[in-house]
Each structure stands twice: as structure tokens, then as C-alpha cells.
Write an enzyme that holds these catalytic residues in place. Structure first.
Site, PDB file in Angstrom:
ATOM      1  N   ASP A  41       4.137  -1.665  -1.166  1.00  0.00           N
ATOM      2  CA  ASP A  41       2.832  -1.360  -0.583  1.00  0.00           C
ATOM      3  C   ASP A  41       2.065  -2.619  -0.199  1.00  0.00           C
ATOM      4  O   ASP A  41       1.362  -2.638   0.819  1.00  0.00           O
ATOM      5  CB  ASP A  41       2.004  -0.540  -1.577  1.00  0.00           C
ATOM      6  CG  ASP A  41       2.541   0.873  -1.737  1.00  0.00           C
ATOM      7  OD1 ASP A  41       3.239   1.345  -0.826  1.00  0.00           O
ATOM      8  OD2 ASP A  41       2.275   1.497  -2.782  1.00  0.00           O
ATOM      9  N   ASN A 155      -8.735   2.514  -6.720  1.00  0.00           N
ATOM     10  CA  ASN A 155      -9.745   3.549  -6.935  1.00  0.00           C
ATOM     11  C   ASN A 155      -9.295   4.581  -7.958  1.00  0.00           C
ATOM     12  O   ASN A 155     -10.062   4.987  -8.833  1.00  0.00           O
ATOM     13  CB  ASN A 155     -10.055   4.228  -5.596  1.00  0.00           C
ATOM     14  CG  ASN A 155     -10.962   5.425  -5.740  1.00  0.00           C
ATOM     15  OD1 ASN A 155     -12.138   5.298  -6.016  1.00  0.00           O
ATOM     16  ND2 ASN A 155     -10.397   6.608  -5.551  1.00  0.00           N
TER      17      ASN A 155
END
Length: 252
Positions: A41, A155
Site C-alpha cells: 500500500d 483512521n
């Protein structure tokens, strides 16, 4: 199909790139129809940042660890997989950070913009949304604003909500909030402009980070979604990003 291959620095990614170039050939990224990113990622975010302004879509294949933003790695039938892939449009956050010395720095974040305390003292931050002070003082380790694509990253680790793609919502999430102790954050429309102001920055210094770009000793940070910047990511139909975000909400 004109393809360019970019890989992370790991051995697995480099070997995959070598094999794919030998099989399909390649052109420079500036001449490619599609850029194929090989890695995890982090490498995908790096590739997306490098593609800003080019309009070239990115097709990622996982040669890293989690690979949430990546397709499965398979060397076979790559051009056909790319033709069959579904496009997802991502809009980054723009950060404008003002430092104590008056310097102003801007950056783009595909996942999130975060503020962190930079000393042993807890951060104290005032939060304004669209010109209205919504929180006079948040005492915390930090606070972040996440895009839907980034809502499953830091998050989520900070106990923020997962946001489906296309929801036109941003997540405002505290990091280890001390006061108000029970505040868990807020969901904001994508059009919101969020201003963070540091309280007593000389005693409680704060740093701001847009994905990987860090700005030290900030006194004010403005964040908004920049819809003038469009990034296109391609996903296999059977395992697209929207489905992954949905699945993550039911993960044990």
C-alpha cells in the site's frame, strides 16, 4: 497495450517487475496507457502521488504485506485483466500548514492529514469547520482527517469509522483524546474546510503530516478535499475497492 512497471525496493517486488517486463515489455511512464505498481500500500500511495497531473490510471498488484489498495498478483493475462478492470476515482486532501516562523507549506494526502504532539505535553487543538468553532479545546495526542480510501488505514487504527467509497464524507478522528474524553470524532461532508489551531504552541508543539510529508512546529493547519485533482485506480471486478471497504466493516 502500453504498460509501465514500477516496483517497491523489496526483493519480491523487484523480481515481479523483472518477470513482467520480460513477458509484456514496457514503455516509459510518460508514454504508458497504464502504470502497473508492484509492492504494498505504501508503494501504491507513492505511485499515485507521482501520477498527479498525468491522468494515467494505476493498476496495482500486491507484492507487499497487507495490500489493501492492491489487486492480487498474477502474471498471466495482465493486459486482459487491465481491460476488464473497474476504475475508481480518488480525490486527495489538500493541507495548508502555517508554522510558528510564518512559513506556509502545502501538501496532498490520499489517505489522511494528521496532527501529532511533538513533546511530552499533550496537544491542545481548536477545531473550526466552515468558519464555525466546533471544539474550543481538544486535549489529545493528535487528530486526523481521512478520505474514504484512507478510512481503513490509520483512521481505523484510531477507532475512526470506515467510510464507503462514493459517500462524499470525510472522517474527523481524535488520536487518544483526553478531553473531551468521550468524543469519538465526527463525519463531515466532503466540501467541509477544517481548520486546526494549536493552543500554546510554544509549550505544546505540534507537527502535521500529509500521508508522508511532515511539517514541524505548526500553529494552524487547514484541510479540505481538492476535487481539482483526480486519481484513477483500476481494480479487478471480483475484488474491487468498494467491496473491500464494505468487507472491512464486517471483519472480526
Amino acid at each position: 497495450m502500453k504498460l509501465a512497471f514500477v516496483s517497491a525496493s523489496t526483493e519480491d517486488a523487484a523480481e515481479a517487475r523483472q518477470a513482467l517486463v520480460a513477458r509484456y515489455g514496457e514503455v516509459p511512464a510518460s508514454q504508458a496507457e497504464v502504470v502497473v505498481a508492484l509492492g504494498g500500500d505504501g508503494h501504491m500511495l507513492e505511485t499515485l502521488r507521482s501520477a498527479i497531473g498525468s491522468g494515467r490510471p494505476i493498476y496495482g498488484m500486491n507484492r507487499g504485506t497487507v495490500g489493501f489498495l492492491m489487486n492480487d498478483y498474477r502474471a498471466e493475462d495482465l493486459p486482459q485483466r487491465i481491460r476488464d478492470a473497474q476504475p475508481v476515482t480518488l480525490y486527495p486532501l489538500r493541507m495548508r500548514a502555517t508554522c510558528r516562523d510564518g512559513a506556509v507549506t502545502e501538501g496532498l494526502a490520499i489517505n489522511e492529514v494528521s496532527l501529532f504532539r511533538a513533546s511530552a505535553q499533550a496537544a491542545k487543538i481548536r477545531i473550526t469547520v466552515d468558519g464555525v468553532v466546533r471544539m474550543e479545546e481538544l486535549v489529545c495526542d493528535g487528530v486526523l482527517v481521512a478520505t474514504p480510501a484512507g478510512s481503513t488505514a490509520y483512521n481505523l487504527s484510531a477507532h475512526g469509522p470506515i467510510i464507503p467509497l462514493g459517500a462524499d464524507i470525510l472522517a474527523l478522528t481524535p488520536i487518544s483524546a483526553f478531553r473531551p474524553r468521550r468524543w469519538r470524532g465526527a463525519l463531515l461532508p466532503h466540501s467541509a474546510r477544517i481548520m486546526f489551531e494549536t493552543i500554546r504552541p510554544e509549550k505544546r508543539p505540534i507537527n502535521a503530516v500529509a500521508d508522508v510529508m511532515e511539517v514541524r512546529d505548526v500553529v494552524a493547519v487547514e484541510v479540505w478535499e481538492d476535487r481539482s485533482v483526480r486519481l484513477t485506480v483500476l481494480y479487478d471486478p471480483e475484488h474491487n475497492l468498494e467491496e473491500r471497504v464494505l468487507m472491512e466493516q464486517f471483519a472480526p
